[in-house]
Design an enzyme around this catalytic site. Structure first.
Site, PDB file in Angstrom:
ATOM      1  CG  HIS A  48      -1.998   0.932   1.508  1.00 36.42           C
ATOM      2  ND1 HIS A  48      -1.941   2.271   1.176  1.00 36.42           N
ATOM      3  CD2 HIS A  48      -3.357   0.802   1.771  1.00 36.42           C
ATOM      4  CE1 HIS A  48      -3.130   2.828   1.449  1.00 36.42           C
ATOM      5  NE2 HIS A  48      -3.930   1.975   1.605  1.00 36.42           N
ATOM      6  CD  GLU A  53      -3.297   1.278  -1.727  1.00 41.84           C
ATOM      7  OE1 GLU A  53      -3.614   0.227  -1.657  1.00 41.84           O
ATOM      8  OE2 GLU A  53      -3.678   2.461  -1.746  1.00 41.84           O
TER       9      GLU A  53
HETATM   10  O1  TA6 Z   1      -6.118   1.581  -0.319  1.00 43.36           O
HETATM   11  C1  TA6 Z   1      -7.143   2.461  -0.204  1.00 43.36           C
HETATM   12  C2  TA6 Z   1      -7.707   2.441   0.804  1.00 43.36           C
HETATM   13  O2  TA6 Z   1      -8.381   1.114   1.083  1.00 43.36           O
HETATM   14  C3  TA6 Z   1      -8.913   3.435   1.071  1.00 43.36           C
HETATM   15  O3  TA6 Z   1     -10.113   3.118   0.960  1.00 43.36           O
HETATM   16  C4  TA6 Z   1      -8.117   4.193   2.416  1.00 43.36           C
HETATM   17  O4  TA6 Z   1      -9.208   4.162   3.596  1.00 43.36           O
HETATM   18  C5  TA6 Z   1      -6.994   3.821   2.847  1.00 43.36           C
HETATM   19  O5  TA6 Z   1      -6.837   2.520   2.142  1.00 43.36           O
HETATM   20  C6  TA6 Z   1      -6.275   3.987   3.999  1.00 43.36           C
HETATM   21  O6  TA6 Z   1      -6.673   2.756   5.038  1.00 43.36           O
HETATM   22  P1  TA6 Z   1      -6.307   2.762   6.353  1.00 43.36           P
HETATM   23  O7  TA6 Z   1      -7.001   1.820   6.974  1.00 43.36           O
HETATM   24  O8  TA6 Z   1      -4.776   2.785   6.502  1.00 43.36           O
HETATM   25  O9  TA6 Z   1      -6.612   4.022   7.167  1.00 43.36           O
END
Ligand code: TA6
Length: 274
Positions: free
Chosen positions: A145, A245
């Protein structure tokens, strides 16, 4: 071994935490840092570090039926074992025996070995290999990510995903990408794509992302309101970050038979200006 491994070689510096096998820095020699790390990131074991490269496993987002917790799985909250370091690489390992008490483990109880190899040089390479060490098949989702620093999200473009179908988690539904991505508001998309991607960050700097073993590319920027709602995110930080990601998200989970392995990898480099 140490909780934080710092690499400093002629080609680059890097930093990798045992907490989450989390890469928090990659700075190629003579360049600005490439990864974005929130100045408000919570490094307490058990929490999720905001920025760098969170490892999402064994599900992406809210999981296959949108009902799994914690978001993005338990691996990023776990303390991994640093099993090997060299002048340019770190190998970390997490097994089912390491996560018995972690929230979310009850949702996914399989026997596994997960390894992340991080190589820090003129390129940053991450290879995440999952092996089924149990006696039954299992399926899992995963993602690297990656949070990138950008000069100005309003002038940033992402090339390489034109023609790809994406799930739009902000507007709902799906759509087909027309040309490069530009950012004018909250963006949270899962692109069905194996293609390489090039980010141009608004200052002329380009970042190339090359991946294997990944069916999806996720593109995320929270924009102003969502950033303000996150305690570990500076209110104005959204303008200088962008997540790209390498993922196998809902619908593209990997299924492994006993003894089988799968590797999700991502290589990041700064191509020279054309
Ligand atoms: O990858 C994108 C995502 O799934 C978004 O929906 C956003 O919420 C982000 O990840 C961050 O997630 P987190 O759980 O680290 O706040």
């Amino acid at each position: 071994m140490s909780d934080v491994v710092r690499i400093d070689n002629p080609a680059a510096t890097g930093e990798v935490h045992a907490h989450g096998a989390h890469v928090t820095d990659w700075t190629p020699a003579g360049a600005e840092p490439v990864l974005w790390l929130s100045p408000l990131a919570d490094l307490t074991p058990g929490s999720a570090i905001r920025g760098g490269v969170p490892v999402c496993f064994p599900w992406f987002g809210d999981g296959p039926d949108d009902a799994y917790e914690p978001k993005h799985g338990f691996a990023r909250n776990a303390i991994w074992t640093v099993v090997e370091t060299t002048d340019e690489s770190v190998r970390l390992r997490l097994t089912d025996a390491d996560v018995t008490d972690l929230p979310g483990r009850d949702r996914w109880q399989h026997a596994f070995t997960l390894e992340l190899v991080v190589t820090v040089g003129a390129e940053l390479a991450l290879e995440l290999t999952c092996t089924n060490s149990g006696a039954e098949d299992f399926s899992y989702g995963s993602a690297l990510h990656t949070y990138f620093r950008v000069a100005d999200i309003g002038r940033t473009t992402v090339a390489g995903l034109g023609g790809a179908t994406y799930l739009d988690k902000v507007a709902g539904g799906s759509a087909v990408q027309d040309g490069p991505i530009r950012f004018t508001g909250e963006t949270d998309r899962v692109y069905e794509s194996v293609a390489d991607v090039v980010v141009e960050d608004g200052s002329g700097r380009r970042i190339m992302i090359i991946k294997t073993g990944s069916a999806d590319t996720v593109v995320w920027n929270p924009w102003q309101d969502r950033a303000a709602a996150m305690a570990d995110f500076p209110d104005d930080g959204w303008a200088q970050m962008l997540c790209i990601e390498a993922a196998n998200a809902a619908g593209h989970e990997i299924t492994l038979a006993p003894g089988e392995s799968h590797t999700l990898s991502q290589r990041i480099k700064l191509p020279s200006t054309p």
